[in-house]
Design a protein around this motif. Structure first.
Motif, PDB file in Angstrom:
ATOM      1  N   GLN A 123      -1.517   0.883   8.195  1.00  0.00           N
ATOM      2  CA  GLN A 123      -2.497   1.795   7.614  1.00  0.00           C
ATOM      3  C   GLN A 123      -2.516   3.169   8.276  1.00  0.00           C
ATOM      4  OE1 GLN A 123      -4.705   0.908   4.746  1.00  0.00           O
ATOM      5  NE2 GLN A 123      -2.739  -0.162   4.819  1.00  0.00           N
ATOM      6  N   SER A 124      -1.870   3.310   9.407  1.00  0.00           N
ATOM      7  CA  SER A 124      -1.785   4.608  10.077  1.00  0.00           C
ATOM      8  C   SER A 124      -0.323   5.033  10.114  1.00  0.00           C
ATOM      9  CB  SER A 124      -2.362   4.500  11.494  1.00  0.00           C
ATOM     10  OG  SER A 124      -1.737   3.451  12.215  1.00  0.00           O
ATOM     11  N   ASN A 179      -4.856  -1.510  16.589  1.00  0.00           N
ATOM     12  CA  ASN A 179      -4.922  -2.616  15.629  1.00  0.00           C
ATOM     13  C   ASN A 179      -5.077  -3.918  16.414  1.00  0.00           C
ATOM     14  OD1 ASN A 179      -5.205  -3.167  12.853  1.00  0.00           O
ATOM     15  ND2 ASN A 179      -3.185  -4.115  12.814  1.00  0.00           N
ATOM     16  N   GLN A 229      -5.606  -4.754   8.653  1.00  0.00           N
ATOM     17  CA  GLN A 229      -4.500  -4.534   7.722  1.00  0.00           C
ATOM     18  C   GLN A 229      -3.406  -3.736   8.428  1.00  0.00           C
ATOM     19  OE1 GLN A 229      -5.423  -2.332   4.077  1.00  0.00           O
ATOM     20  NE2 GLN A 229      -5.613  -4.313   3.056  1.00  0.00           N
ATOM     21  N   GLU A 268      -3.288  -8.743   6.791  1.00  0.00           N
ATOM     22  CA  GLU A 268      -3.863  -8.359   8.078  1.00  0.00           C
ATOM     23  C   GLU A 268      -3.085  -9.028   9.202  1.00  0.00           C
ATOM     24  OE1 GLU A 268      -8.278  -7.605   8.337  1.00  0.00           O
ATOM     25  OE2 GLU A 268      -8.250  -9.085   6.713  1.00  0.00           O
ATOM     26  N   ARG A 311       0.830  -1.197   0.000  1.00  0.00           N
ATOM     27  CA  ARG A 311       0.000   0.000   0.000  1.00  0.00           C
ATOM     28  C   ARG A 311       0.868   1.252   0.000  1.00  0.00           C
ATOM     29  NH1 ARG A 311      -1.309  -3.731   2.808  1.00  0.00           N
ATOM     30  NH2 ARG A 311      -0.279  -2.953   4.675  1.00  0.00           N
ATOM     31  N   SER A 338     -11.038  -3.848   9.622  1.00  0.00           N
ATOM     32  CA  SER A 338      -9.830  -4.337   8.946  1.00  0.00           C
ATOM     33  C   SER A 338      -8.663  -4.329   9.920  1.00  0.00           C
ATOM     34  CB  SER A 338      -9.506  -3.442   7.752  1.00  0.00           C
ATOM     35  OG  SER A 338      -8.231  -3.766   7.241  1.00  0.00           O
TER      36      SER A 338
END
Length: 677
Positions: free
Chosen positions: A168-169, A182, A165, A94, A3, A163
């Motif tokens: 992502q942050s 998470n 995943q 994930e 990503r 999610s």
């Protein structure tokens, strides 16, 4: 596919030596350094004290993210069957969840052998140092956690699927992702209190019951995501909230701290067997109630909260009584802990309470105690993943020395699910089997399940089969006991009988709904229902159903709920020694000599003496006299080998014998002390 956010971060940190290992885990260099570990918070976070200066003496490499499904399954392909369990963590990238501590360690061992480099879980100190990334604030982002890091940050009775995943942050200043939320992450330390003073490369306690987890997770209030917040789990537990990340470094050579301190309830326990002298069967005995819930000295450091409730009680071979209950500010709180007290043989005052069982930052709803009569005391308890009390696992441990020491907790039912809200009332059948009731639903209705062990608590099975089957109608057949918080006894023909709260059944039109009675002839696989002779019990009330040493069945319950209607229209009719029938109110006892078919003895649990008492919990202050007993409370019971009956409500300890129960009360007289008009 990488990503964009993670890809840009990998480029940004490549100049500092970040690299991927053989299973694609990106390793971030963490420099040596010094930081302040812990916080000055009180209450449920007091285990973060004292703040102490810690030096991490050597640099190490830490995974930029939590280990993912794809990475973990390179080691354990069978784990792929758990993807999507409860809806969580389906994709390759994930965070892996439903992994125990031992499985996380085994992954590190496998990776070490595979690469010839040392991999392991971080120590608690290494984890907090890496999370803080040279900050002193609650989070590495400051004293607030921005919305970009948050994933349903509240206690969810029904887990909200989000999610998991990774990456992502935004990363912290060291280049680490997902350190706040998470999923929680296993650390290598045994959980225990901090030691004051400067330390270098600390490794926690030498032994313990729980392994530390850090970082908080989705479905968790934000305060549990702070850099300093400490959580832990039983090592063989797992859930949808917990995963792990690894570091590449040799293990610290520091010496661990001594074992955790022994709580007061396990200290100075006499091991000499009691010489039980049977209570004279012709002499009625009713002793003054004594309070067992005592606020401890604040200097003792016992985590005593505002709401103390839901007791269990048993006798010990040495003549002591042992009682345990939960202490919390909110029944759905993570601060909930199990306290215990001991009434030592010959004493008339209960010890101050001490902590008996607490998995840090987990809700602990429901406790049960039983001495099997042969020297083994069983303790069963509910264990949540977080707060609330729906998704509980069931733990069990034993003591063979009057509660001075206990086995490490085992997961009797490892699934965090309904059915496991343990209720005081563990029984032993004539076959030697253990039967433990547990609420089948977190709500006020929904019935009670039972768990059975045929091998002295080593393994347990739940005979509950068809979730669609319970109908709770007169004459119907279902898969659960009608009513929550049920009391269960074995009848002489081997069947089980239970009485429960709510799921009431209609009685004769003139008397309204009745407490439901459930009977099983197949050891809990199916139950049939009928209305009992007794009024329903309500919120703040829990009955007990018990077989006395002398043979009769004993029910103790409540005439009505004082918050629902006035004394003028409630209560029950009782007969006094003069033959007069009058209406009385509160906690009563009923005896059956024919296995629950009839209950010829019904008696209010009072000796007629005026007393001002406090029932604690939901009960509060009440007046006791000839016509009024304790109005509500959660009850638990045991009978010692001398045949004295010990009943505890949410705060009070009552003592009486069968002869007193059978004695008709004196005719009631107005109390000059009562404030009632």
């Amino acid at each position: 596919m990488i990503r964009p956010l993670l890809f840009l971060s990998l480029i940004a940190h490549s100049v500092f030596g970040q690299s991927a290992n053989s299973v694609g885990i990106q390793l971030v260099p963490i420099p040596a350094g010094t930081f302040y570990m812990g916080s000055e918070r009180d209450g449920e976070d007091a285990d973060e004290q004292p703040i102490h200066r810690v030096t991490i003496s050597k640099p190490f490499r830490m995974a930029a993210t939590e280990v993912t499904n794809a990475q973990y399954e390179a080691f354990d392909p069978a784990h792929k069957t758990l993807r999507g369990k409860m809806g969580f963590s389906k994709a390759d990238d994930e965070a892996v969840v439903f992994v125990t501590y031992d499985q996380a360690v085994a992954f590190c061992t496998w990776l070490t052998r595979k690469e010839g480099k040392p991999y392991r879980l971080p120590t608690e100190a290494e984890w907090e140092y890496a999370c803080r990334a040279r900050t002193l604030s609650d989070f590495s982002t400051g004293n607030r956690l921005p919305a970009v890091y948050q994933k349903s940050q509240k206690t969810d009775r029904d887990p909200v699927v989000v999610s998991l995943q990774v990456g992502q942050s935004p990363a912290n200043a060291f280049g680490l992702y997902d350190m706040h939320g998470n999923v929680e992450e296993w650390c290598s330390d045994w959980y225990g209190p901090y030691r004051a003073g400067e330390q270098t490369d600390p490794v926690g306690r030498v032994s313990g019951l729980y392994r530390v987890t850090r970082g908080g997770s989705h479905g968790t209030p934000i305060r549990y995501l702070r850099s300093a917040n400490r959580l832990a789990m039983i090592p063989n537990d797992n859930s949808w909230l917990v995963g792990f990340r690894i570091i590449q470094a040799d293990a610290p050579v520091s010496s661990p701290l001594p074992p955790n301190p022994v709580p007061a309830v396990m200290q100075r326990v006499v091991q000499k067997p009691a010489s039980w002298q049977p209570v004279a069967s012709t002499k009625p005995i009713f002793l003054d109630p004594i309070r067992y819930v005592r606020k401890p000295d604040c200097a003792g450091g016992v985590p005593y909260f505002s709401h103390n409730h839901c007791p269990a009680i048993t006798w010990c071979p040495n003549g002591d009584l042992l009682v345990a209950w939960f202490s919390t500010d909110e029944e759905s709180g993570r601060e909930m802990t199990i306290l215990a007290s001991r009434l030592r043989s010959g004493n008339q005052v209960w010890d101050e309470p001490s902590e008996f069982f607490k998995v840090p930052d987990r809700n602990m709803t429901g406790t049960s105690l039983l001495h099997d009569g042969n020297g083994t005391i069983y303790h069963l308890n509910g264990l949540e993943t977080d707060g609330d009390w729906q998704n509980l696992a069931m733990t069990v441990r034993e003591s063979h020395d009057n509660g001075a020491t206990w086995s490490a907790p085992r997961l009797a039912d490892p699934e965090h699910t309904k059915r496991n809200q343990v209720i005081a009332g563990l029984i032993q059948t004539r076959e030697g089997w253990l039967v433990q009731p547990g609420d089948a639903d977190p709500g006020p209705t929904g019935g009670t399940a039972i768990h059975i062990s045929k091998d002295k608590g080593k393994t347990w099975n739940n005979p509950y089969t068809d979730p669609q089957k319970p109908r709770f109608r007169n004459g119907a057949m279902g898969g659960l006991i009608a009513g929550i918080h049920a009391g269960v006894v074995q009848l002489k023909d081997g069947s089980l009988m239970a009485l429960g709260r709510k799921d009431d059944l209609p009685g004769p039109d003139s008397i309204g709904p009745r407490m439901p009675m459930s009977v099983s002839t197949d050891m809990g696989k199916t139950w049939t229902y009928q209305a009992s002779d007794f009024p329903p019990v309500w919120s703040g009330q829990r009955l007990v159903l018990y077989r006395l040493n002398e043979g009769p069945l004993l029910l103790i319950s409540f005439t009505h709920h004082p918050d629902e209607a006035s004394d003028a229209t409630n209560g029950m009719l009782f007969t006094d020694a003069s033959g007069k029938t009058s209406r009385r109110y509160g906690m009563y006892a009923a005896l059956s000599y024919d296995e629950g078919k009839t209950w010829p003895v019904k008696k209010l649990l009072t000796d007629g003496k005026y007393r001002y008492l406090n029932g604690g919990a939901w009960t509060g202050a009440f007046e006791m006299d000839a016509t009024h007993a304790e109005p509500k409370g959660y009850l638990a019971i045991t009978q010692t080998p001398d045949n004295l009956i010990h009943l505890v409500s949410s705060s009070q300890h009552y003592r009486f014998n069968l002869t007193w129960l059978k004695q008709l009360p004196a005719a009631s007289q107005p109390s000059i002390n009562s404030t009632r008009k």
